[in-house]
Design a protein around this motif. Sequence first.
Motif, PDB file in Angstrom:
ATOM      1  N   VAL A 116       0.845  -1.194   0.000  1.00 27.93           N
ATOM      2  CA  VAL A 116       0.000   0.000   0.000  1.00 27.93           C
ATOM      3  C   VAL A 116       0.880   1.242   0.000  1.00 27.93           C
ATOM      4  CG1 VAL A 116      -1.818   1.234   1.241  1.00 27.93           C
ATOM      5  CG2 VAL A 116      -1.764  -1.265   1.287  1.00 27.93           C
ATOM      6  N   SER A 117       0.506   2.246  -0.799  1.00 31.71           N
ATOM      7  CA  SER A 117       1.211   3.531  -0.771  1.00 31.71           C
ATOM      8  C   SER A 117       0.284   4.603  -0.188  1.00 31.71           C
ATOM      9  CB  SER A 117       1.648   3.929  -2.183  1.00 31.71           C
ATOM     10  OG  SER A 117       0.523   4.233  -2.995  1.00 31.71           O
ATOM     11  N   PHE A 118       0.910   5.708   0.253  1.00 31.78           N
ATOM     12  CA  PHE A 118       0.152   6.827   0.817  1.00 31.78           C
ATOM     13  C   PHE A 118       0.160   7.994  -0.163  1.00 31.78           C
ATOM     14  CE2 PHE A 118       1.749   5.421   5.252  1.00 31.78           C
ATOM     15  CZ  PHE A 118       0.779   4.437   5.301  1.00 31.78           C
ATOM     16  N   LYS A 119      -0.973   8.648  -0.280  1.00 27.07           N
ATOM     17  CA  LYS A 119      -1.010   9.919  -0.988  1.00 27.07           C
ATOM     18  C   LYS A 119      -0.407  11.005  -0.087  1.00 27.07           C
ATOM     19  CE  LYS A 119      -3.646   8.700  -4.613  1.00 27.07           C
ATOM     20  NZ  LYS A 119      -3.309   8.918  -6.017  1.00 27.07           N
ATOM     21  N   ARG A 120       0.331  11.935  -0.702  1.00 23.38           N
ATOM     22  CA  ARG A 120       0.923  13.019   0.094  1.00 23.38           C
ATOM     23  C   ARG A 120      -0.132  14.084   0.367  1.00 23.38           C
ATOM     24  NH1 ARG A 120       7.119  14.102  -2.028  1.00 23.38           N
ATOM     25  NH2 ARG A 120       8.078  12.575  -0.663  1.00 23.38           N
ATOM     26  N   THR A 121      -1.039  13.735   1.222  1.00 18.21           N
ATOM     27  CA  THR A 121      -2.113  14.634   1.652  1.00 18.21           C
ATOM     28  C   THR A 121      -2.207  14.523   3.165  1.00 18.21           C
ATOM     29  OG1 THR A 121      -3.775  12.884   1.428  1.00 18.21           O
ATOM     30  CG2 THR A 121      -3.389  14.278  -0.504  1.00 18.21           C
ATOM     31  N   PRO A 122      -2.821  15.496   3.824  1.00 19.98           N
ATOM     32  CA  PRO A 122      -2.945  15.411   5.298  1.00 19.98           C
ATOM     33  C   PRO A 122      -3.662  14.150   5.754  1.00 19.98           C
ATOM     34  CG  PRO A 122      -3.462  17.631   4.535  1.00 19.98           C
ATOM     35  CD  PRO A 122      -3.321  16.786   3.307  1.00 19.98           C
ATOM     36  N   GLU A 123      -4.611  13.650   4.951  1.00 22.66           N
ATOM     37  CA  GLU A 123      -5.371  12.466   5.368  1.00 22.66           C
ATOM     38  C   GLU A 123      -4.584  11.171   5.181  1.00 22.66           C
ATOM     39  OE1 GLU A 123      -6.376  14.518   2.994  1.00 22.66           O
ATOM     40  OE2 GLU A 123      -7.926  15.751   3.957  1.00 22.66           O
ATOM     41  N   GLN A 124      -3.504  11.202   4.370  1.00 23.85           N
ATOM     42  CA  GLN A 124      -2.717  10.004   4.070  1.00 23.85           C
ATOM     43  C   GLN A 124      -3.619   8.867   3.566  1.00 23.85           C
ATOM     44  OE1 GLN A 124      -0.531   9.743   7.934  1.00 23.85           O
ATOM     45  NE2 GLN A 124       1.291   9.649   6.624  1.00 23.85           N
ATOM     46  N   LYS A 125      -4.302   9.137   2.455  1.00 22.90           N
ATOM     47  CA  LYS A 125      -5.203   8.131   1.900  1.00 22.90           C
ATOM     48  C   LYS A 125      -4.408   6.989   1.260  1.00 22.90           C
ATOM     49  CE  LYS A 125      -9.112  11.225   1.259  1.00 22.90           C
ATOM     50  NZ  LYS A 125     -10.094  11.793   0.300  1.00 22.90           N
ATOM     51  N   LEU A 126      -4.974   5.783   1.371  1.00 29.98           N
ATOM     52  CA  LEU A 126      -4.271   4.572   0.957  1.00 29.98           C
ATOM     53  C   LEU A 126      -4.555   4.226  -0.503  1.00 29.98           C
ATOM     54  CD1 LEU A 126      -4.070   4.425   4.048  1.00 29.98           C
ATOM     55  CD2 LEU A 126      -4.322   1.945   3.869  1.00 29.98           C
ATOM     56  N   HIS A 127      -3.485   3.827  -1.197  1.00 31.51           N
ATOM     57  CA  HIS A 127      -3.605   3.356  -2.579  1.00 31.51           C
ATOM     58  C   HIS A 127      -3.067   1.920  -2.623  1.00 31.51           C
ATOM     59  CE1 HIS A 127      -3.674   3.981  -7.049  1.00 31.51           C
ATOM     60  NE2 HIS A 127      -2.852   2.958  -6.957  1.00 31.51           N
ATOM     61  N   TYR A 128      -3.877   0.956  -3.046  1.00 30.80           N
ATOM     62  CA  TYR A 128      -3.486  -0.457  -3.065  1.00 30.80           C
ATOM     63  C   TYR A 128      -2.725  -0.774  -4.359  1.00 30.80           C
ATOM     64  CZ  TYR A 128      -6.517  -1.063   0.941  1.00 30.80           C
ATOM     65  OH  TYR A 128      -7.083  -0.969   2.190  1.00 30.80           O
ATOM     66  N   ILE A 129      -1.446  -1.112  -4.202  1.00 30.45           N
ATOM     67  CA  ILE A 129      -0.597  -1.437  -5.359  1.00 30.45           C
ATOM     68  C   ILE A 129      -0.702  -2.909  -5.718  1.00 30.45           C
ATOM     69  CG2 ILE A 129       1.769  -1.482  -6.224  1.00 30.45           C
ATOM     70  CD1 ILE A 129       2.365   0.891  -4.393  1.00 30.45           C
ATOM     71  N   ALA A 130      -0.603  -3.777  -4.716  1.00 30.22           N
ATOM     72  CA  ALA A 130      -0.617  -5.226  -4.974  1.00 30.22           C
ATOM     73  C   ALA A 130      -1.176  -5.944  -3.763  1.00 30.22           C
ATOM     74  CB  ALA A 130       0.782  -5.729  -5.292  1.00 30.22           C
ATOM     75  N   ILE A 131      -1.893  -7.056  -4.018  1.00 34.32           N
ATOM     76  CA  ILE A 131      -2.513  -7.850  -2.952  1.00 34.32           C
ATOM     77  C   ILE A 131      -2.355  -9.327  -3.290  1.00 34.32           C
ATOM     78  CG2 ILE A 131      -4.651  -8.365  -1.712  1.00 34.32           C
ATOM     79  CD1 ILE A 131      -5.657  -5.574  -2.506  1.00 34.32           C
ATOM     80  N   SER A 132      -1.892 -10.106  -2.321  1.00 29.16           N
ATOM     81  CA  SER A 132      -1.784 -11.561  -2.491  1.00 29.16           C
ATOM     82  C   SER A 132      -2.494 -12.259  -1.330  1.00 29.16           C
ATOM     83  CB  SER A 132      -0.314 -11.995  -2.520  1.00 29.16           C
ATOM     84  OG  SER A 132       0.362 -11.442  -3.627  1.00 29.16           O
ATOM     85  N   GLY A 133      -3.187 -13.355  -1.642  1.00 29.72           N
ATOM     86  CA  GLY A 133      -3.780 -14.183  -0.596  1.00 29.72           C
ATOM     87  C   GLY A 133      -5.242 -13.948  -0.328  1.00 29.72           C
ATOM     88  N   LEU A 134      -5.805 -12.839  -0.807  1.00 29.80           N
ATOM     89  CA  LEU A 134      -7.230 -12.574  -0.584  1.00 29.80           C
ATOM     90  C   LEU A 134      -8.046 -13.039  -1.789  1.00 29.80           C
ATOM     91  CD1 LEU A 134      -7.264  -8.992   1.014  1.00 29.80           C
ATOM     92  CD2 LEU A 134      -7.258 -11.218   2.161  1.00 29.80           C
ATOM     93  N   PRO A 135      -9.331 -13.342  -1.599  1.00 28.99           N
ATOM     94  CA  PRO A 135     -10.184 -13.709  -2.738  1.00 28.99           C
ATOM     95  C   PRO A 135     -10.241 -12.575  -3.763  1.00 28.99           C
ATOM     96  CG  PRO A 135     -11.257 -14.241  -0.646  1.00 28.99           C
ATOM     97  CD  PRO A 135     -10.040 -13.432  -0.304  1.00 28.99           C
ATOM     98  N   ASP A 136     -10.476 -12.936  -5.010  1.00 27.26           N
ATOM     99  CA  ASP A 136     -10.494 -11.942  -6.093  1.00 27.26           C
ATOM    100  C   ASP A 136     -11.485 -10.815  -5.824  1.00 27.26           C
ATOM    101  OD1 ASP A 136      -8.583 -13.394  -7.398  1.00 27.26           O
ATOM    102  OD2 ASP A 136      -9.984 -14.401  -8.757  1.00 27.26           O
TER     103      ASP A 136
END
Length: 585
Positions: free
Chosen positions: A199-219
């Motif tokens: 997960v990456s963070f947006k450079r904003t005060p809220e630090q919103k999450l951006h999902y880059i890659a996910i393994s192990g969870l259902p589609d």
Amino acid sequence: MEHIDEAMIQLSALFTASPDGVIIQDVEGNIQRLNPAALALLELTSEEECKSMPFQQLMDRYQPRDAQLYPAYDDSLSTIIGHKPASSASKHSAILTLPSHNAICVDITSTPLSDNQQQLLGVLHLFHDMSALYQSKLESQRANKAIFTLIKAISHIHESIYAASPEEDVLHTPSMDVIGQQLTDLISQLLKTPAVLLVSFKRTPEQKLHYIAISGLPDKQVQIRKQASGHYPLSEFLQPEEIAQLERQQIVCVERANQRSPFSITSTASTRFMWIPLVIQNQVAGVLIIGRIDPCTEEEMALIKAVATLTTLLTECVKLFARFKDPRLEGIVLKETNAIINEFLNLASHEFRTPLTVTMGNIQLALRRLEKLRSEMAGQSEELSRGIERVLNPLEYASQSTRVHERMIGNIIDDSRLQAHKLELHVSRADLRQLVAEVVRTYQRRHPDRQIELEIDPLAEPIEVMVDANRVKQVTHIYLTNAIQFSPEGQPITVKVREGEKDACVYVHDNGPGIAPEDQKLIWERFYRAKGTALQNELDLSLGLSLYLCKELIQLHHGEVGVKSNPGQGETFWFMLPLSPTSSS
């Protein structure tokens, strides 16, 4: 069966106490004795249960089969031809399915039993349990596959190196979408963890999450999270004190019951979640979220931190180049980037101990090209020089604890290029004597305790061939490595170079155990390993590529390879190359 009974009286103590399973059959192929270890290994209740049963019938119960690394079960010794079993020992490996439905891996050594008059009495089958080692090697194989996939992803960085990415999202770039997925898959396989999220963070005060890659969870869960990228701030997941801990660049561990999330977390078996900060330019730019069932061991924690470091180093490198689009600099940057990628691929693993350590070590070696770029760019871009320095400093620190490896990934990469018909030769005129002599001198320095002899006339005219010098050296390296590995330490290894009318030939002779006639053609096949070799007995995962690559590389030069050997009389591996037109004329 009087003779077998007498022999068993003499061997009864060893037979009973042996930790390996022992089954004895008579000349008719029927079982006469099983020791306690065999009963336990095969989950049998008593010796009487299968006494007088055909040995092959018992084996059929266990569905012997190939399991990727092993040849299929070979029952040649238990096959009766004219009521007479085979007269020489054999060894094979098999996966057996037990009555409990568990599977075991066994080495089965079958040896004929004879009396004092050399009359065959039957066959002794020794079962050695290799299950633990087999499973360990399977895990290594899966890790090797994952790391190679990662390397292939890294090799395509240049395809999107100038792609734009939002400046407020420091970690996320188009390249990292591909590389990130390989990283999370790698962690999932190595640590057997239920879930891994990059997960990456947006450079904003809220630090919103951006999902880059996910393994192990259902589609479906993966899709929900990626669609919600950029919508939820960090405060939706962590308590204020946990966010402060993360900002201090510390790992945060949250029990499942306390883990906040706008998404359902019922689809994972994780009992706790580890938030590992990804630090770029001394700022937390993102996290690796790893679901765990059991606490991490010290070794696993080191691996997790190494993955985080690798992720940030790759990101720094990609973004560093992506920021400079000056037409005057683009050609130099792209040229050096390709050189970095090529060097990274060529300096891959030799022994492949810890996959991630190897990767980091090779990236360090490859990125030394950045130093050359820095010197070439001196005075042109001070900002670029500072950026290169930021990348080099942590790499130089990491390199102090890593080793350089070459062979295993190198073989896999060469094989991949061969299969895709993309392996290129860089051909020029060369002296074959000189090429071989350089390799031999390297091995003489590397193995001062071994007697490695080179038989060439130093005053003779050069033997000119049109070849890729590095590839010819690679084949010579493989021949010498095999000779050293499989021949006794006190015996000499002899290397000869001979010139013919139209061809020149290189011979490497050793006094090893020799190669069976039936194996001499097969050893050049892809992934083939001869039965009974030390490599197979140790479940080596070098994938049987070395000699196959030798054959393919020499054939690309319009040459030939071969071996001359008799069991017990050593072996001579050779390769032949056509002389250059000037030499042959």
